[in-house]
Design a protein around this motif. Structure first.
Motif, PDB file in Angstrom:
ATOM      1  N   ALA A  94     -60.699  64.203 -32.048  1.00 46.10           N
ATOM      2  CA  ALA A  94     -60.842  63.070 -31.137  1.00 46.10           C
ATOM      3  C   ALA A  94     -59.845  63.103 -29.993  1.00 46.10           C
ATOM      4  O   ALA A  94     -60.102  62.576 -28.923  1.00 46.10           O
ATOM      5  CB  ALA A  94     -60.678  61.754 -31.906  1.00 46.10           C
ATOM      6  N   VAL A  95     -58.672  63.729 -30.193  1.00 48.19           N
ATOM      7  CA  VAL A  95     -57.656  63.715 -29.143  1.00 48.19           C
ATOM      8  C   VAL A  95     -57.973  64.701 -28.040  1.00 48.19           C
ATOM      9  O   VAL A  95     -57.393  64.657 -26.976  1.00 48.19           O
ATOM     10  CB  VAL A  95     -56.257  64.036 -29.705  1.00 48.19           C
ATOM     11  CG1 VAL A  95     -55.816  62.942 -30.652  1.00 48.19           C
ATOM     12  CG2 VAL A  95     -56.222  65.391 -30.394  1.00 48.19           C
ATOM     13  N   GLN A 102     -53.938  66.718 -23.788  1.00 47.96           N
ATOM     14  CA  GLN A 102     -52.720  66.284 -24.450  1.00 47.96           C
ATOM     15  C   GLN A 102     -51.723  65.728 -23.445  1.00 47.96           C
ATOM     16  O   GLN A 102     -51.038  64.750 -23.708  1.00 47.96           O
ATOM     17  CB  GLN A 102     -52.118  67.437 -25.238  1.00 47.96           C
ATOM     18  CG  GLN A 102     -52.970  67.849 -26.432  1.00 47.96           C
ATOM     19  CD  GLN A 102     -52.245  68.812 -27.348  1.00 47.96           C
ATOM     20  OE1 GLN A 102     -51.105  69.174 -27.096  1.00 47.96           O
ATOM     21  NE2 GLN A 102     -52.913  69.221 -28.394  1.00 47.96           N
ATOM     22  N   LEU A 105     -53.084  62.292 -22.487  1.00 48.39           N
ATOM     23  CA  LEU A 105     -52.968  61.260 -23.504  1.00 48.39           C
ATOM     24  C   LEU A 105     -51.554  60.685 -23.568  1.00 48.39           C
ATOM     25  O   LEU A 105     -51.350  59.612 -24.118  1.00 48.39           O
ATOM     26  CB  LEU A 105     -53.379  61.806 -24.874  1.00 48.39           C
ATOM     27  CG  LEU A 105     -54.889  61.863 -25.105  1.00 48.39           C
ATOM     28  CD1 LEU A 105     -55.182  62.496 -26.451  1.00 48.39           C
ATOM     29  CD2 LEU A 105     -55.507  60.482 -25.036  1.00 48.39           C
ATOM     30  N   THR A 108     -51.009  57.058 -22.525  1.00 44.29           N
ATOM     31  CA  THR A 108     -51.235  55.873 -23.343  1.00 44.29           C
ATOM     32  C   THR A 108     -49.935  55.176 -23.716  1.00 44.29           C
ATOM     33  O   THR A 108     -49.940  54.022 -24.087  1.00 44.29           O
ATOM     34  CB  THR A 108     -51.996  56.234 -24.632  1.00 44.29           C
ATOM     35  OG1 THR A 108     -51.238  57.207 -25.366  1.00 44.29           O
ATOM     36  CG2 THR A 108     -53.359  56.782 -24.309  1.00 44.29           C
ATOM     37  N   TRP A 123     -59.894  58.050 -20.472  1.00 40.54           N
ATOM     38  CA  TRP A 123     -60.731  57.061 -21.156  1.00 40.54           C
ATOM     39  C   TRP A 123     -62.215  57.397 -21.023  1.00 40.54           C
ATOM     40  O   TRP A 123     -62.965  57.362 -21.996  1.00 40.54           O
ATOM     41  CB  TRP A 123     -60.429  55.681 -20.582  1.00 40.54           C
ATOM     42  CG  TRP A 123     -61.417  54.619 -20.959  1.00 40.54           C
ATOM     43  CD1 TRP A 123     -61.738  54.199 -22.214  1.00 40.54           C
ATOM     44  CD2 TRP A 123     -62.215  53.853 -20.054  1.00 40.54           C
ATOM     45  NE1 TRP A 123     -62.692  53.200 -22.150  1.00 40.54           N
ATOM     46  CE2 TRP A 123     -62.993  52.969 -20.834  1.00 40.54           C
ATOM     47  CE3 TRP A 123     -62.333  53.815 -18.666  1.00 40.54           C
ATOM     48  CZ2 TRP A 123     -63.887  52.058 -20.261  1.00 40.54           C
ATOM     49  CZ3 TRP A 123     -63.215  52.907 -18.100  1.00 40.54           C
ATOM     50  CH2 TRP A 123     -63.978  52.054 -18.900  1.00 40.54           C
ATOM     51  N   ALA A 126     -63.198  60.388 -23.238  1.00 38.66           N
ATOM     52  CA  ALA A 126     -63.313  60.002 -24.641  1.00 38.66           C
ATOM     53  C   ALA A 126     -64.544  59.135 -24.859  1.00 38.66           C
ATOM     54  O   ALA A 126     -65.257  59.275 -25.863  1.00 38.66           O
ATOM     55  CB  ALA A 126     -62.051  59.255 -25.071  1.00 38.66           C
ATOM     56  N   LEU A 154     -62.912  58.768 -33.207  1.00 35.09           N
ATOM     57  CA  LEU A 154     -63.181  58.933 -31.784  1.00 35.09           C
ATOM     58  C   LEU A 154     -63.223  57.590 -31.067  1.00 35.09           C
ATOM     59  O   LEU A 154     -62.648  57.434 -29.982  1.00 35.09           O
ATOM     60  CB  LEU A 154     -64.504  59.680 -31.594  1.00 35.09           C
ATOM     61  CG  LEU A 154     -64.898  60.050 -30.161  1.00 35.09           C
ATOM     62  CD1 LEU A 154     -63.764  60.772 -29.456  1.00 35.09           C
ATOM     63  CD2 LEU A 154     -66.154  60.907 -30.168  1.00 35.09           C
ATOM     64  N   ALA A 157     -59.809  56.435 -30.519  1.00 31.83           N
ATOM     65  CA  ALA A 157     -59.178  57.105 -29.382  1.00 31.83           C
ATOM     66  C   ALA A 157     -59.661  56.508 -28.064  1.00 31.83           C
ATOM     67  O   ALA A 157     -58.894  56.402 -27.103  1.00 31.83           O
ATOM     68  CB  ALA A 157     -59.486  58.597 -29.423  1.00 31.83           C
ATOM     69  N   GLN A 160     -57.734  53.331 -27.554  1.00 29.40           N
ATOM     70  CA  GLN A 160     -56.356  53.644 -27.169  1.00 29.40           C
ATOM     71  C   GLN A 160     -56.296  54.023 -25.690  1.00 29.40           C
ATOM     72  O   GLN A 160     -55.407  53.578 -24.955  1.00 29.40           O
ATOM     73  CB  GLN A 160     -55.829  54.787 -28.026  1.00 29.40           C
ATOM     74  CG  GLN A 160     -54.372  55.143 -27.746  1.00 29.40           C
ATOM     75  CD  GLN A 160     -53.929  56.371 -28.516  1.00 29.40           C
ATOM     76  OE1 GLN A 160     -54.748  57.111 -29.037  1.00 29.40           O
ATOM     77  NE2 GLN A 160     -52.627  56.578 -28.587  1.00 29.40           N
TER      78      GLN A 160
END
Length: 338
Positions: A94-95, A102, A105, A108, A123, A126, A154, A157, A160
């Motif tokens: 999911a990341v 990475q 992310l 966040t 966003w 995802a 997922l 994520a 998030q």
């Protein structure tokens, strides 16, 4: 050489013993294998892992484990293609929401003052992955038990990443942009700003009107706060004057005065509407689009639309691919009309 739109798919890297194959398990594949129970099936006769005495044959997809090194050549319309694409998407952690994920992310937990564009991209990537995952389980319902935990992770994520967007976007700016978009074009510019229009006559009046229209369009697109969108208006002046400097600063000052007046008016309207009634809006969530040749992503949503969906989201129906929003009336009107 591949012909007729054939594809080479590394099935062994996609399908493992944990993946339910459903009705597709009986589909026949051209394979090579040695004659023994539960022999590994190979898609390439030249595979170095293929043992001595291997024979070609056509067996079902579920007949045995698939070699992770081999690629099977399948016609473009072969039903395994779509299934493999669906499973591959659900297998991806999911990341991992795209190139540089990475690093993205990290947003966040970053400062709320950071530019929202990268957070929106993370966003939306995802979100697109989640929509594709739910569509896959609708197309292949036997995947639901296997896909459930992955989709749960997922969608977590996605939330998030949406939180990172919300921390970077001011709802009042979204409302102000909607108020700008609803404003009528100014009239009487020759009388209102005679310094510029008097010097340039009809050209001066056109210059101010075009600059204001560009500013309004930039606000509605939402790439920057309404005050920063004055750059779009200034660009009209630079385009009109070219290399000429005489009168340019005067024109820029007049454009700035016109835009500042309109911003003040829009913000007054926004303050009145901020505490006003809201509208419940349901809309389909569009997927990110990828150019086949370049692989470049394109978002059908404008930055303003994406920001509104992130900030005013009330709920998501992932199976239907729809989002529910509660937004101020001016914002809802622009979202539905734009």
């Amino acid at each position: 050489m591949l012909t007729g739109g054939a594809r080479r798919v590394r099935l062994g890297q996609i399908f493992g013993d944990d993946v339910p194959l459903g009705s597709l398990g009986s589909l026949l594949l051209d394979c090579h294998s040695v004659p023994e129970a539960r022999a590994v099936l190979h898609g390439d006769r030249a595979c170095r892992r293929l043992g001595l005495g291997a024979r070609p044959g056509r067996v079902g997809l579920a007949a045995g484990p698939l070699c992770g090194s081999c690629a099977w050549t399948l016609p473009a319309d072969h039903p395994v293609n779509d299934f493999a694409l669906a499973v591959a998407g659900l297998r991806t952690p999911a990341v991992e929401v795209g190139e540089g994920a990475q690093a993205d992310l990290a947003l966040t937990s970053g400062a709320a003052s950071a530019q929202p564009a990268r957070a929106v991209r993370v966003w939306r990537r995802a979100q697109t992955r989640a929509l594709q995952g739910f569509a896959a389980t609708a197309a292949f319902p036997w995947l639901k038990p296997w896909a459930g935990p992955r989709l749960f992770a997922l969608t977590g994520a996605v939330e998030q990443a949406r939180g990172a967007v919300v921390r970077r976007i001011d709802p009042r700016e979204l409302l102000a942009a909607a108020c700008v978009a609803a404003m009528p074009a100014p009239v009487g510019l020759r009388d209102a700003l005679p310094a510029c229009t008097g010097s340039w006559g009809a050209d001066g009046e056109w210059l101010l009107a075009e600059a204001w229209t560009r500013w309004q369009s930039a606000c509605a697109e939402g790439e920057a706060p309404v005050a920063d969108c004055v750059r779009a208006a200034s660009a009209v002046v630079y385009e009109a004057f070219g290399r000429r400097r005489k009168g340019r600063d005067e024109a820029l000052d007049n454009v700035q005065r016109l835009i500042t007046s309109s911003i003040d008016q829009a913000r007054r309207h926004a303050e009145k509407k901020h505490a006003g009634p809201v509208r419940l809006v349901q809309m389909a969530l569009p997927l990110l689009e990828t150019e086949p040749l370049t692989g470049r992503e394109h978002d059908p949503l404008t930055p303003w639309q994406a920001g509104v969906i992130a900030v005013h989201q009330f709920g998501v129906d992932w199976s239907a691919g729809q989002v529910t929003l509660t937004a101020p009336l001016a914002v809802a009107d622009l979202l539905l009309g734009g």
